[in-house]
Enzyme design. Structure first.
Site, short mmCIF file in Angstrom:
data_model
loop_
_atom_site.label_atom_id
_atom_site.label_comp_id
_atom_site.label_asym_id
_atom_site.label_seq_id
_atom_site.Cartn_x
_atom_site.Cartn_y
_atom_site.Cartn_z
N ASP A 85 -71.09 -17.02 16.25
CA ASP A 85 -72.32 -17.24 15.52
C ASP A 85 -72.71 -18.70 15.71
O ASP A 85 -71.94 -19.50 16.25
CB ASP A 85 -72.17 -16.85 14.05
CG ASP A 85 -71.39 -17.87 13.28
OD1 ASP A 85 -70.91 -18.86 13.88
OD2 ASP A 85 -71.22 -17.70 12.07
N ASP A 258 -70.18 -6.88 12.44
CA ASP A 258 -69.02 -7.72 12.13
C ASP A 258 -68.92 -7.83 10.62
O ASP A 258 -69.94 -7.73 9.92
CB ASP A 258 -69.18 -9.14 12.69
CG ASP A 258 -70.09 -9.99 11.81
OD1 ASP A 258 -71.32 -9.83 11.89
OD2 ASP A 258 -69.56 -10.80 11.01
N CYS A 296 -52.35 8.72 9.35
CA CYS A 296 -52.80 7.57 10.14
C CYS A 296 -51.75 7.23 11.20
O CYS A 296 -50.55 7.32 10.95
CB CYS A 296 -53.05 6.38 9.23
SG CYS A 296 -53.44 4.85 10.13
N CYS A 298 -51.35 4.18 12.74
CA CYS A 298 -51.14 2.75 12.96
C CYS A 298 -49.66 2.39 12.77
O CYS A 298 -48.87 3.18 12.24
CB CYS A 298 -52.02 1.93 12.02
SG CYS A 298 -51.39 1.76 10.34
N CYS A 301 -48.51 2.62 9.07
CA CYS A 301 -48.36 3.97 8.51
C CYS A 301 -47.27 4.78 9.20
O CYS A 301 -46.72 5.70 8.60
CB CYS A 301 -49.70 4.70 8.56
SG CYS A 301 -50.89 4.02 7.39
N HIS A 327 -53.35 -2.07 9.25
CA HIS A 327 -53.86 -0.74 8.92
C HIS A 327 -55.38 -0.74 8.78
O HIS A 327 -56.06 0.13 9.33
CB HIS A 327 -53.24 -0.21 7.62
CG HIS A 327 -53.96 1.00 7.12
ND1 HIS A 327 -53.81 2.24 7.69
CD2 HIS A 327 -54.92 1.16 6.16
CE1 HIS A 327 -54.61 3.10 7.11
NE2 HIS A 327 -55.29 2.48 6.17
#
Lengths: 365, 365
Positions: A85, A258, A296, A298, A301, A327
């Site tokens: 930005d 974002d 999940c 990930c 998890c 996660h």
């Protein structure tokens, strides 16, 4: 590919550091780090593009350091695309005493109070040194609730600064995006978008949203801006990260997002799941041997229980922040991948309905 | 294998969760986490055994939680060996008001001030629930500088408690180590070691060291203890982690070490290198594009510069702690691997000399 029953679309954004499939969510790496994540972690999560902050990086470590290290990619060990930005949003939201001049803004550093000047020339010079793949123009971000007069004058200044930015030297292959302002005023939003398209940018963002306004004002401001933008250029809705809002924006043809939500919520002990958000720190999960989100895939998890993550958060172990950040980002990345698959497959409307009903069932856990 | 010119030796410690090559350094995971490291990180670092803390884990999350999660290994997602201390050291160093009774100690929790009782029976019960591979006996750790009378009475109590611990039920395959006390008094140290050997343990630790005494007292206490221990059992020097002290202890036949130094120093911004310790946070490294330690093969050093790590530490990014912890633990693991190779290769004396001269050259960076 464009969804037949909405404005939702998929695409590929080509940058100097590779391609990005859209719609895409960009995790925020304000100070050259996505909080609690290493670049290796982010690659495992299939993060394709990060956001960095001109305002913060210019203060610390400063451009001398980043230049010595060969630019932001080399400095932070990230070889995939980066969007930076311009610092405009931070100057207007973080900085205290400031003086708006024709060619930029004089303000006090939030670190040591020293006086700093930032305008289109400076913001583009910093982003050139950072070597980001996508630089944003320097804009004025008017506060929510400002008068039409203020919004109009501010927008005119932002358009003039955008034109100035477009003339500045760029890093090799660097794209520059314009930012649609105009506050809560439909005609100003549309006018600003048309003016920016007249100048001509590689992509267009809708800015000045998610600054405290109600959601309908946010979405309306976005819709007005997007309506005037050319279909062949990427569209980026700045700072918006609530999943329900992402879905609405995608339906209107927005490609990029974002937000600090997944990472910040993790540090506050909250988990994002298909069923909403829930506080893993809560006493209810003390003996809960299920993963943070059932089903999940990930790292967190597949390896740890809620009881463990809750314990880590409650005793202040850094690993708790790492695991929950991992996660939450996994959830966001999976969410965007699902959106892309749904648009490609022609079932985006069904996906939204399903998402809505799961969230409505709610509770998160 | 035993070094021909010192007491240094290599070996393999067999536990219920696998083998550990010694001499070994055990990173400290006080609250079921090695600070800022995931189990996956530790596996990459080739950490073969961790230390957990009975005192802390009993307070938070408490045994009900760890039992529900299937023991400490399952709770923290660590499948390799774990040694748990008995809580004795913490009760005597952390706890405020305490009352020493025949069968244990009553003290106030450092979390909420509630009254808790811990003795040999309780400490062994907790370690049985934790399911550690190696449980330590519950001992009294007298303060540095105590009188001979105090040290003697304290030692007698520790011996009685050790005998009691040895009779308690254990987790399947759990080993139990005795702890040699006796303060700074050679004959007490020797007497205590002989008594413990008489009871018979799977291994022996030297405790009550590294409690503020000068190094020569520490080493002498250790030497006296070790002299009476059987050569076929592992020897563990508790809480000692300065590299120069580890070398001296290895030379006297010690096999196991633990210390918070590598992880705590990382969080204070200091890096361990072959040339000693140095503060990465220092301004001198602002523009330094070299890795934290030149020639190091860790993730941090192969991917990032000092300038970047320094920046992260200075702006308070969690990733700075993660990266420096990773480097420091890598250095410690490499150090122990070098020691084992040197003993096996018959050049431990040369390795010590080389280590000393590099450290003397100093500076760290």
């Amino acid at each position: 590919m464009v969804d037949a029953r909405s404005g939702a679309r998929t695409g590929v954004l080509h940058t100097a550091h590779g391609c990005v499939e859209t719609p895409v969510f960009m995790p925020v790496g304000t100070q050259a780090s996505v909080k609690a994540m290493s670049p290796a972690d982010l690659e495992v999560l299939d993060v394709s593009i990060l956001l960095g902050n001109t305002y913060h990086l210019n203060l610390r470590p400063g451009m001398e350091v980043i230049e010595a290290c060969g630019g932001l990619h080399a400095f932070m060990g990230w070889s995939r695309p980066i969007l930076t930005d311009s610092g405009g949003f931070q100057v207007f939201s973080l900085a205290g005493l400031r003086k708006i001049l024709d060619d930029g803004v004089e303000f006090s550093s939030h670190i040591d109070g020293s006086r700093i000047f930032l305008g289109p020339v400076e913001a583009m010079r910093i982003q050139r040194i950072l070597g980001s793949d996508i630089a944003m123009v320097f804009d004025e971000c008017p506060p929510h609730g400002c008068t039409r007069d203020y919004a109009c004058q501010s927008m005119e200044k932002s358009i003039a600064w955008a034109a100035n930015c477009s003339e500045q030297l760029r890093a090799p292959g660097q794209l520059v995006f314009g930012i649609v302002q105009g506050g809560a005023f439909d005609d100003l939003r549309r006018h600003c978008a048309r003016e920016l398209v007249g100048i001509g940018f590689d992509g267009y963002a809708v800015g000045g949203v998610s600054v405290g306004e109600p959601e309908d004002v946010l979405l309306r401001g976005m819709e007005q801006g997007v309506a005037e933008l050319p279909p062949d250029r990427p569209r980026y809705l700045m700072g918006v990260g609530r999943m329900s809002q992402i879905l609405k924006a995608v339906a209107l043809g927005v490609d990029m997002f974002d937000c600090v939500m997944p990472t910040r919520y993790a540090r506050n002990g909250s988990a994002f799941t298909r069923r909403g958000v829930y506080p893993v720190k809560a006493g209810a999960y003390r003996l809960d041997t299920r993963p943070v989100e059932e089903g999940c895939g990930c790292y967190t998890c597949t390896h740890f229980s809620r009881a463990y993550v809750r314990h880590l958060l409650n005793v202040g172990e850094i690993l708790g922040l790492q695991l929950l950040t991992q996660h939450n980002l996994f959830r966001y990345m999976a969410f965007m991948a699902e959106i892309r698959a749904a648009v490609r497959g022609g079932f985006f409307r069904e996906y939204r309905r399903e998402f809505g009903s799961l969230h409505a069932a709610g509770g998160g856990a």
